[in-house]
Design an enzyme around this catalytic site. Sequence first.
Site, PDB file in Angstrom:
ATOM      1  CD  GLU A 277      42.689  13.508 -21.483  1.00  0.00           C
ATOM      2  OE1 GLU A 277      42.937  14.295 -20.535  1.00  0.00           O
ATOM      3  OE2 GLU A 277      41.545  13.295 -21.883  1.00  0.00           O
ATOM      4  CB  CYS A 347      57.681  46.861 -13.975  1.00  0.00           C
ATOM      5  SG  CYS A 347      58.588  47.684 -15.275  1.00  0.00           S
TER       6      CYS A 347
END
Length: 437
Positions: A277, A347
Site C-alpha cells: 500500500e 496568523c
Amino acid sequence: MSGAFDLIRYRGGEAHVEDVALPRIADALGTPTYVYSRAALIQAYRRFERALDGMQAAICYAVKANGNLAVVRTFAELGAGADVVSLGEMKRALQAGVPARRIVFAGVGKTRAEMDAALDAGILQFNVESDDELKTLAQAAVARGDTAAVALRVNPDVDAKTHKKITTGKAENKFGIEISRASAVAKKAAGMRGIAFHGLAVHIGSQLTEIAPFRRAFERVAELTLKLRAEGIKVTRLDLGGGIGIDYGERPTIALADYARAVSETVGNLGCQLVFEPGRALVGNAGLLLTRVVRVKDGATRRFVITDAAMNDLVRPAMYDAFHAIRPVSDPAGAKETAVDVAGPICESGDQFAAQRPLPPVKGGDLLAIMSAGAYGFAMASTYNLRPLPAEVMVDGARFAVVRPRQDYGEMLGADILPDWTAPALGAKPPKARGAA
Ligand code: LLP
C-alpha cells in the site's frame, strides 16, 4: 528512489517540470498551485513494481497520499489497485477506473454504511482492526447474503523510528489488533458466518527511513502466519502496508531493493499473495507546490520570505516539523545563499515552511518551488483563514492540464447558510415583501 531535487531542471534560466517552465503555469493559473509530473508518477510506480519483480505482489496505491482524480487514474492505467480508508476514497478509486477487486479498505473507524457500500462494490478485502469491527462487518455481510473477505491488521509493537504522529505500529497506537491476541481473533474470524478470512495486514508507520523496523514487523507477521497454519487456519494473503520513506533532501532513506529484500527474506517463502500500500513513495517526489513571494520582511533578528502559500495549502512543516526543500524558480546559478525563514501569511507562527534555510537572494514577485509536495500536500489542504483551496496541475511532456481549478471565492463563501431567523446582512437587499408589486 528519485530525490527531492530531481523533479525540476533549470533550462534557459528557469525551472522546468518535464518540458514546462514553471512561470508558464504561474502566469496561466496563479499561485499557490500544486504541480505534478505524469512521467515522475509513472517512473515511481514502475520502480516500485520492478523492485517487487518475481513476487506475487499487488500494488494498492494509498489514495490518502494524493486523491486527485488524474493522479489515481494514472496509477489505475498502470494496473494499480487502491488502498482506501473512507467511502470518499473508495468512490474516487472507482471513479478513476480502479477495479473493485483491486481495492482494499483499511482504517480503524469503518462505519456500517461504509461496509455496506464496499460490500456492494465487491472490493478485494477489508483490513479489520478490532473485534467490534469484525462483528459489525459479519452482520453487514450476513444481512445481504454476502461474505466479506478479511485480513486482520495486527499491531506488532514495533517502533518505526519516524515522527510520533505518523507512527502506527506501537502498542499504544490505536491501530490493529495486538499481536498476542491476533491468533485468537483470526480463529474466531475463520469460523464466522459472513466472513472469509484470508490473512494478515500490517502497517507500522509512514516515512520510514530505516529498514530494520520493517524487517521486525514482517518477521512477526511471518511467525504469526506459521502459528495460524499450525492451528489449521489458512493464510493466503499478507498485506504489508506502505510507509517507505522518500528522500526529502534532508536525510537518506531506504533503497527499494533493500525493502524488497527484507520482504522476501521474511515473508517471501510463505506462498502468500502479497499486497503493498505505498502512498508517499509513488507521489511524494512527483509533485511540488509553486508559490510566489509576496514580500521580504526584515525582522529584528531574521529575514522572513513571505509566500502566498501557507499552512492551509501544505500543512506538513507545521504539523510534523517536516522538511521540504525550497528551490528558486529562476536559476540561482551559484548566487550566494543566506539563511532566511520562509513563511506563509496565516496568523500563526507555525505557518512556516522553513527556518533559517539558506536561499539565494529573493524578492517580492519571485517564484519558489516547495519540493516533494506530491504526497499529503493537497490531500491535507484546508480553507483555514478562508483561503481557497489551491489549484492542481499535471504536466505531461510539453503540455500541462489543470486537474483541479483553484477553488473560487463564490464556492468557498457560498457554501455557508444563514439561519432563517437572521436579519439580513448590512448592505444586503431586503427580501421582497410577500405580495409586494
Ligand atoms: N497503509 C496504511 C494502513 C496507512 O495508514 C498509510 C498511511 C499507508 C498505507 C500509506 O503510507 P505511505 O506509503 O504514504 O507512507 N500525513 C502524514 C502521513 C500519514 C500516513 C497515514 N497512513 C504525512 O504527511 O507525513
